[in-house]
Design a protein around this motif. Sequence first.
Motif, short mmCIF file in Angstrom:
data_model
loop_
_atom_site.label_atom_id
_atom_site.label_comp_id
_atom_site.label_asym_id
_atom_site.label_seq_id
_atom_site.Cartn_x
_atom_site.Cartn_y
_atom_site.Cartn_z
N LEU A 215 0.27 29.55 -34.83
CA LEU A 215 0.96 30.77 -35.25
C LEU A 215 1.61 31.43 -34.04
CD1 LEU A 215 1.64 32.95 -37.36
CD2 LEU A 215 -0.50 34.07 -36.76
N PRO A 216 2.95 31.47 -33.98
CA PRO A 216 3.63 32.24 -32.93
C PRO A 216 3.38 33.73 -33.18
CG PRO A 216 5.10 30.60 -33.89
CD PRO A 216 3.91 30.72 -34.81
N VAL A 217 2.56 34.33 -32.35
CA VAL A 217 1.98 35.63 -32.69
C VAL A 217 2.99 36.77 -32.67
CG1 VAL A 217 -0.35 34.99 -32.03
CG2 VAL A 217 1.18 35.98 -30.32
N LEU A 218 4.06 36.65 -31.90
CA LEU A 218 5.03 37.75 -31.87
C LEU A 218 5.91 37.77 -33.11
CD1 LEU A 218 5.99 38.09 -28.12
CD2 LEU A 218 4.18 39.19 -29.43
N GLY A 219 5.67 36.82 -34.03
CA GLY A 219 6.31 36.89 -35.33
C GLY A 219 5.62 37.84 -36.29
N VAL A 220 4.40 38.27 -35.96
CA VAL A 220 3.65 39.14 -36.86
C VAL A 220 4.38 40.48 -37.00
CG1 VAL A 220 1.47 40.38 -37.19
CG2 VAL A 220 1.47 38.03 -36.32
N PRO A 221 4.66 40.92 -38.20
CA PRO A 221 5.33 42.21 -38.39
C PRO A 221 4.58 43.34 -37.69
CG PRO A 221 5.33 41.00 -40.45
CD PRO A 221 4.47 40.22 -39.49
N GLY A 222 5.35 44.15 -36.95
CA GLY A 222 4.76 45.25 -36.20
C GLY A 222 4.33 44.89 -34.80
N TRP A 223 4.35 43.60 -34.46
CA TRP A 223 3.91 43.18 -33.14
C TRP A 223 5.06 43.09 -32.14
CZ3 TRP A 223 -0.75 39.58 -32.08
CH2 TRP A 223 -1.89 40.07 -32.75
N TRP A 224 6.28 43.04 -32.61
CA TRP A 224 7.42 42.85 -31.70
C TRP A 224 8.66 43.42 -32.38
CZ3 TRP A 224 7.04 42.02 -26.82
CH2 TRP A 224 8.09 41.52 -26.07
N ASP A 225 9.36 44.30 -31.68
CA ASP A 225 10.51 44.97 -32.30
C ASP A 225 11.55 43.98 -32.82
OD1 ASP A 225 9.36 47.41 -31.84
OD2 ASP A 225 10.55 47.85 -30.05
N GLY A 226 11.79 42.93 -32.06
CA GLY A 226 12.85 41.99 -32.42
C GLY A 226 12.64 41.28 -33.72
N ASN A 227 11.40 41.19 -34.20
CA ASN A 227 11.17 40.40 -35.41
C ASN A 227 11.52 41.15 -36.69
OD1 ASN A 227 8.85 41.81 -36.44
ND2 ASN A 227 7.46 40.55 -35.21
N ALA A 228 12.01 42.37 -36.57
CA ALA A 228 12.52 43.07 -37.76
C ALA A 228 13.77 42.41 -38.31
CB ALA A 228 12.80 44.53 -37.42
N ASP A 229 14.46 41.66 -37.47
CA ASP A 229 15.65 40.92 -37.88
C ASP A 229 15.22 39.52 -38.32
OD1 ASP A 229 18.02 39.52 -38.14
OD2 ASP A 229 18.84 40.15 -36.20
N PRO A 230 15.50 39.11 -39.56
CA PRO A 230 15.10 37.77 -40.01
C PRO A 230 15.61 36.65 -39.12
CG PRO A 230 15.79 39.10 -41.87
CD PRO A 230 16.13 39.90 -40.64
N ALA A 231 16.69 36.88 -38.40
CA ALA A 231 17.22 35.84 -37.51
C ALA A 231 16.24 35.50 -36.39
CB ALA A 231 18.56 36.30 -36.91
N PHE A 232 15.31 36.38 -36.11
CA PHE A 232 14.30 36.13 -35.08
C PHE A 232 13.55 34.83 -35.35
CE2 PHE A 232 9.95 36.71 -33.41
CZ PHE A 232 10.18 37.16 -32.12
N TYR A 233 13.36 34.54 -36.64
CA TYR A 233 12.55 33.38 -37.03
C TYR A 233 13.36 32.09 -37.13
CZ TYR A 233 9.47 37.25 -38.19
OH TYR A 233 8.71 38.40 -38.13
N ALA A 237 12.69 26.26 -31.85
CA ALA A 237 11.89 25.87 -30.69
C ALA A 237 10.56 26.62 -30.67
CB ALA A 237 12.66 26.15 -29.40
N VAL A 238 10.50 27.76 -31.36
CA VAL A 238 9.28 28.56 -31.44
C VAL A 238 8.65 28.42 -32.83
CG1 VAL A 238 8.32 30.90 -31.36
CG2 VAL A 238 10.07 30.20 -29.70
N PHE A 239 9.44 28.66 -33.86
CA PHE A 239 8.95 28.57 -35.24
C PHE A 239 9.28 27.17 -35.76
CE2 PHE A 239 9.73 32.98 -34.23
CZ PHE A 239 8.52 33.56 -34.59
N ARG A 240 8.44 26.26 -35.35
CA ARG A 240 8.71 24.83 -35.59
C ARG A 240 8.39 24.46 -37.02
NH1 ARG A 240 6.10 22.20 -30.05
NH2 ARG A 240 7.40 23.41 -28.58
N PRO A 241 9.23 23.61 -37.60
CA PRO A 241 8.93 23.15 -38.97
C PRO A 241 7.72 22.22 -38.96
CG PRO A 241 10.81 21.96 -38.06
CD PRO A 241 10.47 23.03 -37.06
N PRO A 242 7.12 22.00 -40.12
CA PRO A 242 5.99 21.06 -40.16
C PRO A 242 6.41 19.67 -39.75
CG PRO A 242 6.54 21.87 -42.37
CD PRO A 242 7.46 22.55 -41.41
#
Length: 245
Positions: A215-233, A237-242
Amino acid sequence: MAIHWSAPWFAGVAEAGRAVQAAQAQGLPLPEALNRHAPGPLRAVSQSALPDGQAYEAFIAATASVPTRENLHDLFNGLIWHRFPDSKRQLNRLQAQAIAADGVGAVRGPLRDAITLFDENAALLRAPEPLWRALRARDWAELFVAQRGAWACARLLPFGHALLEKLAQPYKSITAHVFALPVPESLGDDLAAWDAWLATQLDAARLRAKPFTPLPVLGVPGWWDGNADPAFYADAAVFRPPRAA
């Protein structure tokens, strides 16, 4: 180093961490600061107490003492000993038993590797089942975008002290190994109950199977300002597919 104890990932250790750092600022060595302000079931001692050639884990089991260096890594290790005493003792017990049975050896072996991975980089998750399904599938869009509101009913708690050390200077790709057993909803936010439950789940057979999911932890809502934008995910290279079957 200044640590932002108000960051959400430090919530489980922030109170004790602030007290220990304040004691260090007054000149106390880290082991003494931990023993005074974040006591665990074992005593923190200077790294110099560990004899040359003796395995760290075996020394802890034999002496009820934890060798501690003057660095962030061992600060967070001490804080986790304080917060999760039963679970840390169980992990050490399993390490010591494996060393007694097999010796130290050139490599740790599957069980000791898994214990070390848990100790250094694990996280615990209490979450509704839709979040668990998406996490296991590595369906990041479902986990973090479609199910974003469900995170209000979830809690992710770092356990690994190396994970906490990395989060002291956060960067996007920090990835935890989430323990694959959901924390029971009935435990709520009682971290002493989390510890008691976790200690009963840590056994050699389960750990050998490496029961983790990334689990890339900075994707957790509220943990990182940038992840409010869906493009963050969209960063594969970070949010790797299965992996392909």
